[in-house]
Design a protein around this motif. Sequence first.
Motif, PDB file in Angstrom:
ATOM      1  N   SER A 236      35.902  22.361  39.636  1.00  0.00           N
ATOM      2  CA  SER A 236      35.257  23.438  38.619  1.00  0.00           C
ATOM      3  C   SER A 236      35.627  22.671  37.212  1.00  0.00           C
ATOM      4  O   SER A 236      36.783  22.125  36.943  1.00  0.00           O
ATOM      5  CB  SER A 236      35.814  24.441  38.580  1.00  0.00           C
ATOM      6  OG  SER A 236      35.718  25.258  37.364  1.00  0.00           O
TER       7      SER A 236
ATOM      8  N   GLY B  29      26.232  18.169  42.040  1.00  0.00           N
ATOM      9  CA  GLY B  29      26.245  19.718  41.579  1.00  0.00           C
ATOM     10  C   GLY B  29      26.614  20.567  42.901  1.00  0.00           C
ATOM     11  O   GLY B  29      26.294  20.299  43.985  1.00  0.00           O
TER      12      GLY B  29
ATOM     13  N   THR C 108      29.470  21.448  32.542  1.00  0.00           N
ATOM     14  CA  THR C 108      29.514  22.993  31.762  1.00  0.00           C
ATOM     15  C   THR C 108      30.937  23.523  32.352  1.00  0.00           C
ATOM     16  O   THR C 108      30.874  23.527  33.544  1.00  0.00           O
ATOM     17  CB  THR C 108      28.222  23.679  32.122  1.00  0.00           C
ATOM     18  OG1 THR C 108      27.282  22.878  31.792  1.00  0.00           O
ATOM     19  CG2 THR C 108      28.587  25.253  31.236  1.00  0.00           C
TER      20      THR C 108
ATOM     21  N   GLU D 111      31.702  25.395  35.695  1.00  0.00           N
ATOM     22  CA  GLU D 111      30.654  25.226  36.715  1.00  0.00           C
ATOM     23  C   GLU D 111      31.390  24.295  37.945  1.00  0.00           C
ATOM     24  O   GLU D 111      32.242  23.660  37.634  1.00  0.00           O
ATOM     25  CB  GLU D 111      29.545  24.134  36.292  1.00  0.00           C
ATOM     26  CG  GLU D 111      28.468  25.342  35.245  1.00  0.00           C
ATOM     27  CD  GLU D 111      27.753  26.183  35.858  1.00  0.00           C
ATOM     28  OE1 GLU D 111      27.533  27.125  35.254  1.00  0.00           O
ATOM     29  OE2 GLU D 111      27.020  25.930  36.887  1.00  0.00           O
TER      30      GLU D 111
ATOM     31  N   TYR E 163      31.336  21.558  40.800  1.00  0.00           N
ATOM     32  CA  TYR E 163      30.855  20.256  41.116  1.00  0.00           C
ATOM     33  C   TYR E 163      31.495  19.644  42.326  1.00  0.00           C
ATOM     34  O   TYR E 163      32.354  20.149  42.899  1.00  0.00           O
ATOM     35  CB  TYR E 163      30.819  19.521  39.942  1.00  0.00           C
ATOM     36  CG  TYR E 163      30.266  19.594  38.542  1.00  0.00           C
ATOM     37  CD1 TYR E 163      30.870  20.579  37.971  1.00  0.00           C
ATOM     38  CD2 TYR E 163      28.607  19.366  38.248  1.00  0.00           C
ATOM     39  CE1 TYR E 163      30.255  21.106  36.621  1.00  0.00           C
ATOM     40  CE2 TYR E 163      28.102  19.799  37.177  1.00  0.00           C
ATOM     41  CZ  TYR E 163      29.006  20.708  36.240  1.00  0.00           C
ATOM     42  OH  TYR E 163      28.543  21.211  35.220  1.00  0.00           O
TER      43      TYR E 163
END
Lengths: 257, 619
Positions: free
Chosen positions: B438, B468, B510, B513, B515
Amino acid sequence: MEFLSTNLYNTSTAITVTSATDTAYFLFNPDIRRQFVSSGDADDNTTTTITISFDATQTIDRIIIKEHNIEAMNIFYGGTTANTFALTTTAGLTTVSQFASLAVSDLFLQFTAQAVTSVTFDLKATQVANVEKAVGFIYIGYQELDFERVPSSDGYKISKDPKEFMHELADGGTRRQVVDTKWKAQIKFKYITETFRNSLFNIWDQQNSKYFVPFGTGTGWDGIAFECVWTGNFDFYTYSDDAEQAGFSGKIELKET
Amino acid sequence: MSANSLLGQIANSNGKAFRRLEIKRRLDTGLYEDDWLDITDYVVKFGRVRKEIDSYRIGQFVFSNMTIIVDNKTGKFNPADSESSFWNGYSNQQRTLVRVSAGFVYESKSNGIWTRTEYPTGDEKIVFMGFISGDISIKGDNKISFPIAPLQEVFRQFNASRLTGYNDSLTASDFMFLLRDQQDASSNYIFRPFFGNTTTKWAITTTTVEYPNLSTSTAEDLLNATAWEVVQKLAQAENYSVYITNDGTFTFGPRDTANSTSFYFFGPGDYDATYKRTIKKVGQYGGRFSKYYSRVSVKWVDADTTSSYQVQSSQFTVSAESGPWILGEKTLEIENFWIADATTAGNIASAIFDEFSALKTEIDFTTSFIPHLNIGEQIEVTYDQTDFNPSNAWDLSVWANSGIPATTTTDQVTSDNQSELAFAPATSLNDYYSQQFSAPTTGDLTKIGLKVYSTTTTTGQIAFDVMGDNGSDEPDGITLGTAFIDVSTVDTSIPASLTYYTLSSSVSVTASELYFLVARIVTAPADGFFAFRYDDSLTADGLVSKLSYDAGATWTIDLTDYSFARGFVIETTAQDPSNVLIWDAGGGEALDLQKEVFRIISIELDLDKLETRFTCRQD
């Protein structure tokens, strides 16, 4: 086995149709899968009419229709339905050019020579009932040379050759794409007469295309007929034997245009 | 895949294709006739159609000329004063419009009626639009060569100062509309006849920046410029792209950077039932050093002052992550005094820098006939030259598939589909070729810090892709940036500290978010095999891996708080193969691409061989 004239019409202005005028020019397109297909005539009670007109009177004795789906049709000349053609190869068919129960997709019509200014095809019913009428190709012309005999089987080689592109893939596999296919024929004769030789020479010497029909027949026709050019030399002046009366030998190399 | 579709025909091992050449002549009034005339039957040689872009993000788009050879035995291609000529009764052969279409034909028969469908459909089957321009050579064998110029040439053959309609507040899009609507004194359109004679073949995106230097036809910037030069300069100033599509649509607008894959190419080593295999051969593959720049300078004002330049450059440090240090300092200089302001100049510099600041690979390969793809489209390539040896058990199946999720050091570490990257479900981070993380902050991730070691394998290359999340705790398969690691550079035992690997392109992340970091093989080793496996021993030092952000400030993702700490081990042939997945076995493979994503930068259609040649750049 015979040579016919080239198709006596080759412009869409010579064609009048009662529907689907935008597909009329397919009638003289040798790609028989590009058909004239009627529009709005998917009814066996509706007649689709094709009329092919000539600038000047023509004397014809051959009509070829390829890749059609017609069960019942009348063919006549001069715009009068009674003006039917007197068929000379009629085994299995009618004696005049009126058909009620066709079950084949290719038709070779040989008839008594007739002077015409137009030829009309009234397409009435289809082999599968009530579908649009479709015709892949129509030839109208006359015989130029009837071979005095057919060649022996080993003197007649015919093939349909593709214009193909072969791709060898990275894994060794093959992919093939075909642009078109064309007929090719080789005919060898021995012991032909001087008369036949001279007739063949006249054909070769004209240096223009002809229609070649190897085995035209009223029923069970194999559909093979194509416009071709005679390539290579004319070698029928070669004697077949020491005895000159035995006749002449040579070969004909034909390639579809 | 049904043969009655474009994809079905491309993949069809035995299909039918077509090529078509059509012309539109000019009437004696000078106007073009309404309908196209099909002259395909006369073509002896179609030639090649080539379109390319030097860089998708720069947008210098080029459509090559064509040369078509036709049979003139019937005199159809004689000059207009010959009675047999197609042009008899029409105007000169020069500037005759030419349209070339190509594709596949699907034919089927029902009730005695043949149905014929061409693919691609509609205008997509058009592969080239242009006009006859140049010397027409009549050969002694009755063949004629026609030089065909692409449609953009019509703007090159027109001086910009001839245009009317300039004004003080002209925008870039205004100029494009000027071309579209330009008329002569008799109200005849000058350019529209080349573009379908309508406005629908003009796709112009409105702009707002005004160009006072284009206020009159006598402006200095216009006097010796062609209309096309002005078009290109305005496009660059707007950071837009301008090109003419295959079907003859003039397009001016923002660059399309859509990230959806248009086509999948397969060579040996993998197979797909939809796309099948289409690659015939790979010409070249490798890093394109000639397209690497560590520094992009955009000069937007003529005065020679610092503020006249907007510069984007890589950091120069003596380190393995520094591009200028590793590859050298290379500067790309761009000069365009029509750029409106420093911000626009900076954006142009950034866009070009983003594309060129990493050493990207390009691939050049030839396929069977694929007519419909366009410049800029994203594609995927899979090509594995592993020799197939029935007696060799490597690379044929998944081994030791008992350990999902892996709980011991001997369990395998990937999904069942060995041709894919490992997308194991990761509700508890039990994914092995991939690690989920994250982002702790919003910013640009430029490097990742990893501990990677190999016991004895010393050759080959592995990579870690940043991807992502697909919303289901799995990698979404879209590579955002890649860190390449030469195995020759890794330690042979657990490293004491992290090694920072620079990503091929920075990844905008971001905060919070999710990944993924996904491992894969780039080049198999010559001295063994690669096997990634989970190794408990890497927890020995308490800190196995962390991902670091480094763009000035440094932040760290600390994974020690996860219940399973993970590391990446590269084993050798000494490892028991039943315990690991073999991704590549044998050595010496020159090319091993597994779903590599590229963007098309050039396409060449050889219409005489019905094959397509692509040049693509790593995306």
